[in-house]
Design a protein around this motif. Structure first.
Motif, PDB file in Angstrom:
ATOM      1  N   ILE A  53      -4.974  -9.214   3.254  1.00 59.30           N
ATOM      2  CA  ILE A  53      -3.659  -9.215   3.900  1.00 59.30           C
ATOM      3  C   ILE A  53      -3.747  -8.610   5.295  1.00 59.30           C
ATOM      4  CG2 ILE A  53      -1.315  -8.317   3.786  1.00 59.30           C
ATOM      5  CD1 ILE A  53      -1.636 -10.181   1.541  1.00 59.30           C
ATOM      6  N   LEU A  54      -4.409  -7.468   5.396  1.00 59.28           N
ATOM      7  CA  LEU A  54      -4.436  -6.751   6.673  1.00 59.28           C
ATOM      8  C   LEU A  54      -5.744  -6.920   7.432  1.00 59.28           C
ATOM      9  CD1 LEU A  54      -2.678  -3.421   5.605  1.00 59.28           C
ATOM     10  CD2 LEU A  54      -1.669  -5.433   6.678  1.00 59.28           C
ATOM     11  N   GLY A  55      -6.630  -7.766   6.935  1.00 59.13           N
ATOM     12  CA  GLY A  55      -7.884  -7.957   7.650  1.00 59.13           C
ATOM     13  C   GLY A  55      -9.001  -8.305   6.702  1.00 59.13           C
ATOM     14  N   PRO A  56     -10.218  -8.397   7.228  1.00 59.54           N
ATOM     15  CA  PRO A  56     -11.348  -8.776   6.396  1.00 59.54           C
ATOM     16  C   PRO A  56     -11.596  -7.753   5.287  1.00 59.54           C
ATOM     17  CG  PRO A  56     -11.900  -8.868   8.723  1.00 59.54           C
ATOM     18  CD  PRO A  56     -10.583  -8.187   8.625  1.00 59.54           C
ATOM     19  N   VAL A  57     -12.059  -8.253   4.157  1.00 62.22           N
ATOM     20  CA  VAL A  57     -12.351  -7.385   3.011  1.00 62.22           C
ATOM     21  C   VAL A  57     -13.770  -7.641   2.571  1.00 62.22           C
ATOM     22  CG1 VAL A  57     -11.784  -6.806   0.638  1.00 62.22           C
ATOM     23  CG2 VAL A  57      -9.961  -7.420   2.228  1.00 62.22           C
ATOM     24  N   SER A  58     -14.564  -6.575   2.566  1.00 65.05           N
ATOM     25  CA  SER A  58     -15.885  -6.647   1.953  1.00 65.05           C
ATOM     26  C   SER A  58     -16.144  -5.329   1.274  1.00 65.05           C
ATOM     27  CB  SER A  58     -16.960  -6.948   2.991  1.00 65.05           C
ATOM     28  OG  SER A  58     -16.976  -5.949   3.980  1.00 65.05           O
ATOM     29  N   PRO A  59     -16.833  -5.336   0.156  1.00 65.13           N
ATOM     30  CA  PRO A  59     -17.110  -4.090  -0.544  1.00 65.13           C
ATOM     31  C   PRO A  59     -17.928  -3.150   0.330  1.00 65.13           C
ATOM     32  CG  PRO A  59     -17.570  -5.970  -1.941  1.00 65.13           C
ATOM     33  CD  PRO A  59     -17.364  -6.500  -0.555  1.00 65.13           C
ATOM     34  N   PRO A  60     -17.952  -1.869   0.008  1.00 67.14           N
ATOM     35  CA  PRO A  60     -18.624  -0.894   0.855  1.00 67.14           C
ATOM     36  C   PRO A  60     -20.083  -1.225   1.082  1.00 67.14           C
ATOM     37  CG  PRO A  60     -17.532   0.183  -0.988  1.00 67.14           C
ATOM     38  CD  PRO A  60     -17.346  -1.288  -1.158  1.00 67.14           C
ATOM     39  N   ARG A  78     -18.902  -0.528   7.280  1.00 69.27           N
ATOM     40  CA  ARG A  78     -18.627   0.174   6.031  1.00 69.27           C
ATOM     41  C   ARG A  78     -19.902   0.718   5.390  1.00 69.27           C
ATOM     42  NH1 ARG A  78     -13.741   0.057   4.840  1.00 69.27           N
ATOM     43  NH2 ARG A  78     -13.986   0.499   2.647  1.00 69.27           N
ATOM     44  N   ASP A 125     -10.877  12.037   6.229  1.00 66.73           N
ATOM     45  CA  ASP A 125     -10.208  10.808   6.635  1.00 66.73           C
ATOM     46  C   ASP A 125     -10.047  10.855   8.150  1.00 66.73           C
ATOM     47  OD1 ASP A 125      -7.825  12.198   7.371  1.00 66.73           O
ATOM     48  OD2 ASP A 125      -7.018  12.010   5.359  1.00 66.73           O
ATOM     49  N   TYR A 127      -7.840  11.742  10.029  1.00 62.03           N
ATOM     50  CA  TYR A 127      -6.959  12.755  10.593  1.00 62.03           C
ATOM     51  C   TYR A 127      -7.292  14.190  10.177  1.00 62.03           C
ATOM     52  CZ  TYR A 127      -4.348   8.482  11.319  1.00 62.03           C
ATOM     53  OH  TYR A 127      -3.980   7.205  11.672  1.00 62.03           O
ATOM     54  N   HIS A 128      -8.253  14.341   9.300  1.00 63.50           N
ATOM     55  CA  HIS A 128      -8.539  15.689   8.789  1.00 63.50           C
ATOM     56  C   HIS A 128     -10.040  15.915   8.784  1.00 63.50           C
ATOM     57  CE1 HIS A 128      -4.613  14.596   7.073  1.00 63.50           C
ATOM     58  NE2 HIS A 128      -4.321  15.865   7.238  1.00 63.50           N
ATOM     59  N   ASP A 150      -5.657  21.441  15.994  1.00 63.94           N
ATOM     60  CA  ASP A 150      -5.011  20.756  14.885  1.00 63.94           C
ATOM     61  C   ASP A 150      -6.044  20.464  13.791  1.00 63.94           C
ATOM     62  OD1 ASP A 150      -6.508  18.591  15.749  1.00 63.94           O
ATOM     63  OD2 ASP A 150      -4.820  17.575  16.698  1.00 63.94           O
ATOM     64  N   ASP A 214     -13.674   7.526   4.917  1.00 66.66           N
ATOM     65  CA  ASP A 214     -12.997   6.320   4.430  1.00 66.66           C
ATOM     66  C   ASP A 214     -13.702   5.044   4.890  1.00 66.66           C
ATOM     67  OD1 ASP A 214     -12.386   6.186   7.090  1.00 66.66           O
ATOM     68  OD2 ASP A 214     -10.216   5.999   6.816  1.00 66.66           O
ATOM     69  N   GLU A 216     -14.119   3.790   7.775  1.00 69.52           N
ATOM     70  CA  GLU A 216     -13.418   2.997   8.789  1.00 69.52           C
ATOM     71  C   GLU A 216     -13.797   3.365  10.221  1.00 69.52           C
ATOM     72  OE1 GLU A 216     -11.699   0.440   8.346  1.00 69.52           O
ATOM     73  OE2 GLU A 216     -11.196   0.451   6.224  1.00 69.52           O
TER      74      GLU A 216
END
Lengths: 247, 318
Positions: A53-60, A78, A125, A127-128, A150, A214, A216
């Motif tokens: 739905i939001l882009g290409p999908v491949s397993p890790p 990935r 992730d 952000y952390h 932060d 993650d 990404e």
């Protein structure tokens, strides 16, 4: 002095003679938490991703990484060399020390990857994080979390444009409890005050090489060595390490 | 305004597509707008301006309207009582963001809906709190309620018997459903249909058959089926496995909009499945956690569950 253990790192990974899908730390691993795993990334034929739905999908890590004499070559997406769980002992040791150095030896695949693309990351992730040494196009980036920053360790500490080159480079980030420095090929590239302490670090984060936890924020290129020290190496020590690698 | 009136307005060309349920009866493919922006989160926090733009673009796609004002005016009327169901079960890190709720209320104001004609509800104080809502402090004039303060007598529909938030049953003309994007440890995913477990008194009693049968009966309750006007899903953050609460573990950076809750849940389910596959997590499909209620709802005529039959589009706001 190319010996990964020459300056007593608390974690060290030599990718030059790697094989299989795990990379153990050469330094004493106090709680067996620092072995890196590659999942299914190695020596598999890369499968074309399907459209999600939001882009290409491949397993890790399906395909996209291979072992070579010079290290782990990452060309796909990935792919990560990642501790199975939190690198708690590593984090606690660095927090107690209040100082650190992160060493990375490798060849960036290009000077366009960004995110920053994670080279060495102690994070969960996008952000952390506790720390990340990464690549933003033609600059190296250090994100170092302290009680004054932060949770993402920003603002970034960035080397000047053009410091990343697609060839074997020696990159070292150091923090002495007050000043953060990034050296490229033994030369000081950037130096900034970073106030606060490491007391805000989170011991639940894994250690990840060549990506974010993650998967990404892929870094592409060849990884030869990654090491972490619980002190800020001196200018002379950094120069010595770089000379040994680049001679 | 009755549902029949609303569908009639659609037929007059106000909108390209219409109310929930109408699509399932053969009037064309339901639309799901998926607005995505990599700038919607700053250090994990939602940027209100950006998420507002995302909501507008997603709703415009769904309605086919040329402007956000026209889109919302085609969906809601000034004389209506509008009920908003956010989802605060996920806690502070993974609940309908206050910026999403605020923007939707502002759009309803723009339609002319009176502030006192807008009400929000959740089933627990913590859930309201997680959405920065309070029964004591109206948000832009809209009052928030805990459903236990005003419940109907038990209502039965199919397998489900429960007491419901009385204003939803008796007073609300149109429902604006504001779910979030999450996995669920019993029924696989919790999206628009599951969000109404916060509209009834005893949600724990409705988890039999892994929620599948009661969920369809709930979605088929006339006051939910016929009043649901729009779904706006806060998909800026998400959970893709484990519990339905806790810190987000995936940042799709999207807002989804739909008038068909079944089509919405179908797209949301696939987004979660896609990310599970990317991370090497076993698929929900074919497991005990497969959200069978989505296909069952389609069989009931509540919407469309076939992804190939849904007109969805990712609108990249960069």
């Amino acid at each position: 002095m190319q010996d990964p253990l020459a300056l007593d790192p608390i974690a060290a990974y030599d990718f030059r003679e790697g094989q299989g899908d795990t990379i153990a730390s050469l330094a004493p691993d106090e709680d067996d938490s620092l072995t890196l795993t590659l999942g299914d990334a190695i020596d598999r034929e890369a499968q074309p991703p399907r459209q999600g739905i939001l882009g290409p999908v491949s397993p890790p890590g399906q395909g996209g990484a291979r072992w070579a004499e010079e290290g782990l070559v990452i060309e796909g997406a990935r792919v990560a060399a990642k501790t199975y769980g939190p690198a708690a002992w590593l984090t606690d040791t660095l927090v107690d020390a209040g100082a650190l150095s992160v060493e990375f030896v490798g060849g960036p695949g290009d000077t366009e990857q960004n995110g920053p693309a994670r080279m060495v990351s102690l994070s969960v992730d996008p952000y952390h994080r506790n720390l990340t040494l990464g690549q933003e196009a033609d600059r190296y980036v250090l994100r170092l979390r302290t009680t004054d920053t932060d949770a993402n360790g920003t603002p970034n500490i960035e080397t000047p444009p053009g410091t990343v080159r697609p060839e074997l480079q020696h990159v070292m980030a150091t923090y002495d409890g007050g000043v953060a420095r990034v050296y490229v090929d033994g030369e000081l590239a950037v130096e900034e005050d970073r106030g606060g302490s490491l007391e805000s670090w989170d011991a639940d984060y894994p250690l990840v090489i060549a990506n974010e936890a993650d998967l990404e924020r892929q870094w592409r290129g060849t990884v030869a060595l990654a090491a972490i020290y619980d002190r800020a190496l001196t200018n002379d020590e950094v120069t010595g390490r770089a000379d040994a690698w680049l001679a | 305004m009755t549902r029949r009136d609303f569908v009639g307005r659609l037929g007059a060309g106000v909108l390209a597509l219409g109310a929930a349920g109408s699509v399932a009866r053969g009037q064309g493919s339901p639309k799901v707008g998926i607005a995505q922006s990599e700038h919607v989160l700053v250090d994990g926090a939602v940027r209100p301006y950006t998420v507002g733009e995302m909501i507008d673009r997603a709703v415009m796609f769904v309605t086919g309207a040329a402007s956000a004002d026209a889109a919302w005016s085609g969906l809601f009327s000034a004389d209506e009582v509008v009920g908003i169901k956010p989802n605060g079960l996920g806690g502070y890190g993974c609940s309908t963001d206050p910026a999403v709720i605020t923007h939707c209320i502002q759009r309803l104001h723009g339609v002319g809906v009176r502030p006192e004609s807008i009400l929000l509800w959740e089933d627990r104080p913590n859930n309201l709190d997680a959405c920065s809502l309070s029964v004591d402090e109206p948000l832009l004039g809209a009052r928030s309620h805990l459903i236990q303060s005003d419940l109907t007598e038990p209502i039965t529909h199919g397998s489900l018997t429960d007491r419901f938030f009385r204003p939803l049953v008796n007073d609300v003309d149109a429902v604006l459903n504001l779910p979030i994007l999450k996995a669920h440890p019993i029924c696989g995913v919790t999206l628009a249909m599951k969000n109404h477990y916060g509209s009834l008194a005893d949600p724990s009693a409705q988890h039999f058959d892994r929620c599948n049968t009661p969920m369809v009966d709930l979605a088929d309750m006339p006051f939910i089926r016929d009043k649901t006007r729009l779904v706006v899903c806060d998909g800026t953050r998400a959970r893709i496995q484990g519990q339905a609460y806790g810190e987000p573990e995936y940042y799709p950076n999207v807002v989804m909009a739909a008038t068909d809750p079944v089509a919405h849940d179908t797209v949301g389910y696939h987004i979660i499945e896609d990310e599970r596959e990317r991370r090497g997590i076993a698929p929900l499909k074919g497991s005990d956690l497969e959200p069978r209620y989505i296909a069952m709802a389609a069989e009931r005529g509540l919407g469309v569950a076939d992804l190939e039959s849904i007109d969805y589009e990712v609108i990249d706001l960069a």
